[in-house]
Design a protein around this motif. Structure first.
Motif, PDB file in Angstrom:
ATOM      1  N   THR A 137       0.849  -1.192   0.000  1.00  0.00           N
ATOM      2  CA  THR A 137       0.000   0.000   0.000  1.00  0.00           C
ATOM      3  C   THR A 137       0.883   1.239   0.000  1.00  0.00           C
ATOM      4  O   THR A 137       2.029   1.201   0.438  1.00  0.00           O
ATOM      5  N   GLU A 138       0.339   2.337  -0.473  1.00  0.00           N
ATOM      6  CA  GLU A 138       1.062   3.599  -0.453  1.00  0.00           C
ATOM      7  C   GLU A 138       1.127   4.121   0.985  1.00  0.00           C
ATOM      8  O   GLU A 138       0.111   4.115   1.687  1.00  0.00           O
ATOM      9  N   PRO A 139       2.288   4.573   1.431  1.00  0.00           N
ATOM     10  CA  PRO A 139       2.372   5.131   2.778  1.00  0.00           C
ATOM     11  C   PRO A 139       1.639   6.470   2.860  1.00  0.00           C
ATOM     12  O   PRO A 139       1.558   7.203   1.869  1.00  0.00           O
ATOM     13  N   GLU A 140       1.090   6.773   4.029  1.00  0.00           N
ATOM     14  CA  GLU A 140       0.497   8.093   4.263  1.00  0.00           C
ATOM     15  C   GLU A 140       1.586   9.127   4.471  1.00  0.00           C
ATOM     16  O   GLU A 140       1.433  10.291   4.117  1.00  0.00           O
ATOM     17  N   SER A 141       2.682   8.709   5.082  1.00  0.00           N
ATOM     18  CA  SER A 141       3.865   9.563   5.219  1.00  0.00           C
ATOM     19  C   SER A 141       5.088   8.657   5.276  1.00  0.00           C
ATOM     20  O   SER A 141       5.008   7.514   5.735  1.00  0.00           O
ATOM     21  N   PHE A 142       6.191   9.165   4.789  1.00  0.00           N
ATOM     22  CA  PHE A 142       7.426   8.372   4.717  1.00  0.00           C
ATOM     23  C   PHE A 142       8.590   9.346   4.824  1.00  0.00           C
ATOM     24  O   PHE A 142       8.882  10.076   3.882  1.00  0.00           O
ATOM     25  N   THR A 143       9.236   9.369   5.983  1.00  0.00           N
ATOM     26  CA  THR A 143      10.361  10.275   6.211  1.00  0.00           C
ATOM     27  C   THR A 143      11.509   9.491   6.818  1.00  0.00           C
ATOM     28  O   THR A 143      11.315   8.693   7.727  1.00  0.00           O
ATOM     29  N   VAL A 144      12.689   9.736   6.302  1.00  0.00           N
ATOM     30  CA  VAL A 144      13.900   9.129   6.842  1.00  0.00           C
ATOM     31  C   VAL A 144      14.825  10.270   7.252  1.00  0.00           C
ATOM     32  O   VAL A 144      15.077  11.183   6.467  1.00  0.00           O
ATOM     33  N   THR A 152      23.004   7.392  12.564  1.00  0.00           N
ATOM     34  CA  THR A 152      21.704   6.797  12.880  1.00  0.00           C
ATOM     35  C   THR A 152      20.720   7.124  11.764  1.00  0.00           C
ATOM     36  O   THR A 152      20.592   8.278  11.358  1.00  0.00           O
ATOM     37  N   VAL A 153      20.037   6.090  11.278  1.00  0.00           N
ATOM     38  CA  VAL A 153      19.004   6.242  10.259  1.00  0.00           C
ATOM     39  C   VAL A 153      17.670   5.963  10.939  1.00  0.00           C
ATOM     40  O   VAL A 153      17.444   4.871  11.448  1.00  0.00           O
ATOM     41  N   THR A 154      16.795   6.975  10.973  1.00  0.00           N
ATOM     42  CA  THR A 154      15.507   6.854  11.658  1.00  0.00           C
ATOM     43  C   THR A 154      14.371   6.930  10.639  1.00  0.00           C
ATOM     44  O   THR A 154      14.276   7.901   9.885  1.00  0.00           O
ATOM     45  N   PHE A 155      13.527   5.908  10.659  1.00  0.00           N
ATOM     46  CA  PHE A 155      12.367   5.856   9.778  1.00  0.00           C
ATOM     47  C   PHE A 155      11.131   6.303  10.542  1.00  0.00           C
ATOM     48  O   PHE A 155      10.881   5.828  11.644  1.00  0.00           O
ATOM     49  N   ALA A 156      10.355   7.194   9.951  1.00  0.00           N
ATOM     50  CA  ALA A 156       9.034   7.584  10.462  1.00  0.00           C
ATOM     51  C   ALA A 156       8.060   7.342   9.308  1.00  0.00           C
ATOM     52  O   ALA A 156       7.966   8.151   8.377  1.00  0.00           O
ATOM     53  N   VAL A 157       7.408   6.195   9.353  1.00  0.00           N
ATOM     54  CA  VAL A 157       6.548   5.767   8.247  1.00  0.00           C
ATOM     55  C   VAL A 157       5.170   5.454   8.797  1.00  0.00           C
ATOM     56  O   VAL A 157       5.042   4.775   9.814  1.00  0.00           O
ATOM     57  N   ARG A 158       4.151   5.966   8.111  1.00  0.00           N
ATOM     58  CA  ARG A 158       2.754   5.662   8.481  1.00  0.00           C
ATOM     59  C   ARG A 158       2.055   5.070   7.281  1.00  0.00           C
ATOM     60  O   ARG A 158       2.130   5.607   6.173  1.00  0.00           O
ATOM     61  N   PHE A 159       1.369   3.965   7.542  1.00  0.00           N
ATOM     62  CA  PHE A 159       0.562   3.316   6.519  1.00  0.00           C
ATOM     63  C   PHE A 159      -0.903   3.444   6.906  1.00  0.00           C
ATOM     64  O   PHE A 159      -1.228   3.568   8.085  1.00  0.00           O
ATOM     65  N   PRO A 160      -1.796   3.402   5.937  1.00  0.00           N
ATOM     66  CA  PRO A 160      -3.227   3.517   6.253  1.00  0.00           C
ATOM     67  C   PRO A 160      -3.718   2.315   7.064  1.00  0.00           C
ATOM     68  O   PRO A 160      -3.111   1.247   7.059  1.00  0.00           O
ATOM     69  N   ASP A 161      -4.822   2.523   7.758  1.00  0.00           N
ATOM     70  CA  ASP A 161      -5.467   1.426   8.482  1.00  0.00           C
ATOM     71  C   ASP A 161      -5.952   0.387   7.483  1.00  0.00           C
ATOM     72  O   ASP A 161      -6.176   0.669   6.312  1.00  0.00           O
ATOM     73  N   ASP A 170      -1.614  -3.006   7.419  1.00  0.00           N
ATOM     74  CA  ASP A 170      -1.069  -3.945   8.405  1.00  0.00           C
ATOM     75  C   ASP A 170       0.054  -4.773   7.790  1.00  0.00           C
ATOM     76  O   ASP A 170       1.091  -5.008   8.418  1.00  0.00           O
ATOM     77  N   ALA A 171      -0.128  -5.216   6.555  1.00  0.00           N
ATOM     78  CA  ALA A 171       0.901  -6.006   5.872  1.00  0.00           C
ATOM     79  C   ALA A 171       2.166  -5.187   5.658  1.00  0.00           C
ATOM     80  O   ALA A 171       3.282  -5.678   5.866  1.00  0.00           O
ATOM     81  N   ALA A 172       1.996  -3.929   5.261  1.00  0.00           N
ATOM     82  CA  ALA A 172       3.159  -3.058   5.053  1.00  0.00           C
ATOM     83  C   ALA A 172       3.873  -2.782   6.374  1.00  0.00           C
ATOM     84  O   ALA A 172       5.102  -2.815   6.437  1.00  0.00           O
ATOM     85  N   ARG A 173       3.100  -2.517   7.424  1.00  0.00           N
ATOM     86  CA  ARG A 173       3.697  -2.288   8.753  1.00  0.00           C
ATOM     87  C   ARG A 173       4.476  -3.511   9.230  1.00  0.00           C
ATOM     88  O   ARG A 173       5.551  -3.400   9.796  1.00  0.00           O
ATOM     89  N   ALA A 174       3.926  -4.685   8.982  1.00  0.00           N
ATOM     90  CA  ALA A 174       4.562  -5.925   9.432  1.00  0.00           C
ATOM     91  C   ALA A 174       5.893  -6.165   8.720  1.00  0.00           C
ATOM     92  O   ALA A 174       6.827  -6.695   9.315  1.00  0.00           O
ATOM     93  N   MET A 175       5.983  -5.768   7.466  1.00  0.00           N
ATOM     94  CA  MET A 175       7.225  -6.019   6.742  1.00  0.00           C
ATOM     95  C   MET A 175       8.250  -4.902   6.888  1.00  0.00           C
ATOM     96  O   MET A 175       9.410  -5.084   6.511  1.00  0.00           O
ATOM     97  N   LEU A 176       7.864  -3.768   7.446  1.00  0.00           N
ATOM     98  CA  LEU A 176       8.784  -2.630   7.569  1.00  0.00           C
ATOM     99  C   LEU A 176      10.073  -2.989   8.311  1.00  0.00           C
ATOM    100  O   LEU A 176      11.167  -2.728   7.786  1.00  0.00           O
TER     101      LEU A 176
END
Length: 138
Positions: free
Chosen positions: A62-69, A89-98, A103-109
């Motif tokens: 799914t397309e992320p709602e926000s994706f910042t590194v 340090t590489v910090t990911f701030a990624v949000r996927f839709p409900d 859920d699948a995208a969050r699980a594989m992140l």
């Protein structure tokens, strides 16, 4: 093991200002007050490499709602061993839709970030392995 030559060309524009050219014709300005510094380009390369690997994999779900590194580190100036970066340090701030796809995208992140870091990202792998840099004057 396979190898593929990569290159960029750096051209002086004026005192302290440069253009980096890729073989594809892309350019990035660096060195001036309102341009990237070489250290910032290194940080961007580390973050961008892992971001691309991760985004390609997760956005298939799914397309992320926000994706910042964000990439941070400490620039160390040491008289004995020279300048370098530490504590990268590489910090990911990624949000996927409900929903199921989010859920699948969050699980594989976590897995895709780890795979990029451990195997795929040429930039961070090169930094961590400590590849020698040779200089030549023509």
């Amino acid at each position: 093991m396979t190898t593929a030559k990569r290159s960029v060309r750096i051209e002086r524009v004026s005192a302290g200002r440069y253009l980096a050219h890729s073989p594809s014709g892309a350019t990035i300005r660096l060195g001036g007050e309102d341009e990237f510094s070489p250290v910032e380009l290194l940080l961007a390369a580390i973050g961008g490499c892992t971001a691309i690997d991760t985004d390609v994999a997760t956005s298939r779900r799914t397309e992320p709602e926000s994706f910042t590194v964000t990439v941070t580190g400490d620039k160390v100036s040491d008289r004995d061993s020279g300048n370098r970066m530490e504590n990268l340090t590489v910090t990911f701030a990624v949000r996927f839709p409900d929903g199921e796809q989010g859920d699948a995208a969050r699980a594989m992140l976590p897995r895709t970030v780890a795979l990029s870091h451990d195997k795929l990202c040429t930039v961070s792998r090169t930094v961590e392995l400590g590849t020698a840099v040779r200089t030549v004057i023509e």
